[in-house]
Design an enzyme around this catalytic site. Structure first.
Site, PDB file in Angstrom:
ATOM      1  N   SER A   1       0.859  -1.182   0.000  1.00 48.31           N
ATOM      2  CA  SER A   1       0.000   0.000   0.000  1.00 48.31           C
ATOM      3  C   SER A   1       0.888   1.222   0.000  1.00 48.31           C
ATOM      4  O   SER A   1       2.019   1.179   0.495  1.00 48.31           O
ATOM      5  CB  SER A   1      -0.864  -0.013   1.266  1.00 48.31           C
ATOM      6  OG  SER A   1      -1.556   1.206   1.388  1.00 48.31           O
TER       7      SER A   1
ATOM      8  N   ASP B   1      -7.710  -6.060   0.226  1.00 48.77           N
ATOM      9  CA  ASP B   1      -8.699  -5.455  -0.651  1.00 48.77           C
ATOM     10  C   ASP B   1     -10.018  -5.557   0.076  1.00 48.77           C
ATOM     11  O   ASP B   1     -10.287  -6.575   0.720  1.00 48.77           O
ATOM     12  CB  ASP B   1      -8.745  -6.173  -2.006  1.00 48.77           C
ATOM     13  CG  ASP B   1      -9.288  -5.240  -3.080  1.00 48.77           C
ATOM     14  OD1 ASP B   1      -8.899  -4.062  -3.090  1.00 48.77           O
ATOM     15  OD2 ASP B   1     -10.116  -5.681  -3.903  1.00 48.77           O
ATOM     16  N   SER B   2     -10.793  -4.497   0.034  1.00 52.66           N
ATOM     17  CA  SER B   2     -12.023  -4.514   0.812  1.00 52.66           C
ATOM     18  C   SER B   2     -13.107  -3.744   0.100  1.00 52.66           C
ATOM     19  O   SER B   2     -12.836  -3.002  -0.848  1.00 52.66           O
ATOM     20  CB  SER B   2     -11.773  -3.915   2.200  1.00 52.66           C
ATOM     21  OG  SER B   2     -11.374  -2.568   2.064  1.00 52.66           O
TER      22      SER B   2
ATOM     23  N   GLY C   1     -15.831   6.317   4.170  1.00 54.18           N
ATOM     24  CA  GLY C   1     -16.507   5.575   3.103  1.00 54.18           C
ATOM     25  C   GLY C   1     -18.004   5.434   3.351  1.00 54.18           C
ATOM     26  O   GLY C   1     -18.703   6.412   3.631  1.00 54.18           O
TER      27      GLY C   1
ATOM     28  N   ASP D   1     -19.574   4.033   5.827  1.00 49.97           N
ATOM     29  CA  ASP D   1     -19.943   3.791   7.229  1.00 49.97           C
ATOM     30  C   ASP D   1     -21.293   4.396   7.645  1.00 49.97           C
ATOM     31  O   ASP D   1     -22.041   3.755   8.382  1.00 49.97           O
ATOM     32  CB  ASP D   1     -18.844   4.310   8.172  1.00 49.97           C
ATOM     33  CG  ASP D   1     -17.695   3.325   8.306  1.00 49.97           C
ATOM     34  OD1 ASP D   1     -17.898   2.141   7.972  1.00 49.97           O
ATOM     35  OD2 ASP D   1     -16.607   3.738   8.732  1.00 49.97           O
TER      36      ASP D   1
ATOM     37  N   HIS E   1     -14.954  -6.040   9.581  1.00 52.86           N
ATOM     38  CA  HIS E   1     -14.455  -7.026   8.616  1.00 52.86           C
ATOM     39  C   HIS E   1     -12.924  -7.103   8.656  1.00 52.86           C
ATOM     40  O   HIS E   1     -12.340  -8.157   8.540  1.00 52.86           O
ATOM     41  CB  HIS E   1     -14.953  -6.659   7.210  1.00 52.86           C
ATOM     42  CG  HIS E   1     -14.792  -5.202   6.854  1.00 52.86           C
ATOM     43  ND1 HIS E   1     -15.160  -4.181   7.707  1.00 52.86           N
ATOM     44  CD2 HIS E   1     -14.260  -4.588   5.766  1.00 52.86           C
ATOM     45  CE1 HIS E   1     -14.895  -3.010   7.141  1.00 52.86           C
ATOM     46  NE2 HIS E   1     -14.338  -3.231   5.966  1.00 52.86           N
ATOM     47  N   ARG E   2     -12.285  -5.944   8.873  1.00 51.77           N
ATOM     48  CA  ARG E   2     -10.813  -5.911   8.908  1.00 51.77           C
ATOM     49  C   ARG E   2     -10.309  -6.648  10.150  1.00 51.77           C
ATOM     50  O   ARG E   2      -9.377  -7.446  10.080  1.00 51.77           O
ATOM     51  CB  ARG E   2     -10.354  -4.445   8.905  1.00 51.77           C
ATOM     52  CG  ARG E   2      -9.076  -4.216   8.158  1.00 51.77           C
ATOM     53  CD  ARG E   2      -8.859  -2.755   7.786  1.00 51.77           C
ATOM     54  NE  ARG E   2      -9.652  -2.406   6.622  1.00 51.77           N
ATOM     55  CZ  ARG E   2     -10.709  -1.598   6.652  1.00 51.77           C
ATOM     56  NH1 ARG E   2     -11.096  -1.023   7.764  1.00 51.77           N
ATOM     57  NH2 ARG E   2     -11.385  -1.357   5.546  1.00 51.77           N
TER      58      ARG E   2
HETATM   59  P1  IMP Z   1      -9.521  -0.479  -0.373  1.00 46.72           P
HETATM   60  O1  IMP Z   1      -9.540  -1.931  -0.090  1.00 46.72           O
HETATM   61  O2  IMP Z   1      -8.651   0.294   0.562  1.00 46.72           O
HETATM   62  O3  IMP Z   1      -9.299  -0.172  -1.830  1.00 46.72           O
HETATM   63  O4  IMP Z   1     -10.989   0.056  -0.031  1.00 46.72           O
HETATM   64  C1  IMP Z   1     -12.081  -0.124  -0.862  1.00 46.72           C
HETATM   65  C2  IMP Z   1     -13.228   0.761  -0.467  1.00 46.72           C
HETATM   66  O5  IMP Z   1     -14.136   0.000   0.342  1.00 46.72           O
HETATM   67  C3  IMP Z   1     -12.881   1.951   0.407  1.00 46.72           C
HETATM   68  O6  IMP Z   1     -12.468   3.036  -0.341  1.00 46.72           O
HETATM   69  C4  IMP Z   1     -14.200   2.214   1.134  1.00 46.72           C
HETATM   70  O7  IMP Z   1     -15.051   2.967   0.344  1.00 46.72           O
HETATM   71  C5  IMP Z   1     -14.810   0.843   1.242  1.00 46.72           C
HETATM   72  N1  IMP Z   1     -14.598   0.358   2.606  1.00 46.72           N
HETATM   73  C6  IMP Z   1     -13.708  -0.579   2.998  1.00 46.72           C
HETATM   74  N2  IMP Z   1     -13.750  -0.746   4.334  1.00 46.72           N
HETATM   75  C7  IMP Z   1     -14.683   0.117   4.779  1.00 46.72           C
HETATM   76  C8  IMP Z   1     -15.146   0.450   6.080  1.00 46.72           C
HETATM   77  O8  IMP Z   1     -14.717  -0.091   7.126  1.00 46.72           O
HETATM   78  N3  IMP Z   1     -16.093   1.405   6.145  1.00 46.72           N
HETATM   79  C9  IMP Z   1     -16.571   2.041   5.056  1.00 46.72           C
HETATM   80  N4  IMP Z   1     -16.171   1.803   3.825  1.00 46.72           N
HETATM   81  C10 IMP Z   1     -15.223   0.831   3.683  1.00 46.72           C
END
Ligand code: IMP
Length: 207
Positions: free
Chosen positions: A14, A75-76, A167, A169, A194-195
């Protein structure tokens, strides 16, 4: 059996130093010394996968082979049941707005509104279930990988509520709770997110 991770340097695939600090707090007690791919000048590959696991794997393998060090990538995103799992890997893209005052940017209210608009098109009694998903991929320089998926189930509310988090939330209400993640205190969210779920699985398997 999952290969164990030896204490020492761990690349975080990252360029976000905030993410690296968060992971250092989680894995430091296990003897890991996280360093960001950005600070090592490693290139960021294109995320061409169609699942969280594929994208996490692409990012982890790219940094592990380039650095010769074990690498962790994540990735999330948000999966909405009635939308067939969308936005999924495009969760951040749905917030992408046109160039504004010479800069690109993300508008989370626009993204939440887009999800809500699509749900409304499906009728008043639409299934509002959703889940946040976080997939972690650990890759070794020899190409071996291990995947850990964390999830938190819940539902989507409208209008958005709460000023905490980031995001999506403010529209996500975890199952069994009356507050949205936007209304949760940060520590309370971190305990059930989730994390957190994905990191618990990684630590249980590797530490
Ligand atoms: P990335 O995995 O950092 O690319 O995140 C992907 C996107 O998922 C983020 O930009 C958020 O919009 C959304 N996201 C991931 N985790 C969360 C969270 O804990 N709360 C809200 N949005 C999330």
């Amino acid at each position: 059996m999952t290969r164990k991770l030896s204490p020492g340097r761990l690349v975080i695939a990252s360029h976000n130093e905030g993410k690296v600090r968060e992971i250092t707090a989680l894995l430091g007690p296990y003897g890991m010394d996280p360093v960001s791919a950005g600070s090592l000048g490693l290139p960021e590959p294109e995320e061409t996968g169609t699942t969280f696991a594929e994208n996490a794997r692409i990012k982890a393998l790219a940094s592990a082979t380039a650095s010769g060090l074990p690498t962790l990538a994540d990735d999330s995103g948000l999966e909405v049941a009635a939308l067939g799992g969308r936005p999924g890997v495009y969760t951040a893209d749905w917030a992408e707005r046109q160039w504004f005052e010479g800069k690109p940017g993300r508008d989370w209210y626009m993204a939440m509104g887009k999800v809500e608009g699509l749900l409304c098109e499906l009728g008043a009694d639409v299934d509002r279930r959703a889940a946040f998903v976080c997939t972690l991929c650990l890759a070794w320089p020899d190409g071996e990988t291990a995947l850990f998926e964390g999830r938190v189930a819940g539902g989507l509310v409208w209008p958005p509520r709460g000023g905490h988090g980031f995001g999506y939330d403010p529209v996500f209400q975890p199952a069994g709770h009356a507050l949205t993640f936007g209304e949760f205190e940060p520590e309370a969210k971190h305990a059930i997110s989730h994390r957190a779920d994905a990191f618990r699985k990684l630590v249980a398997a590797l530490a």
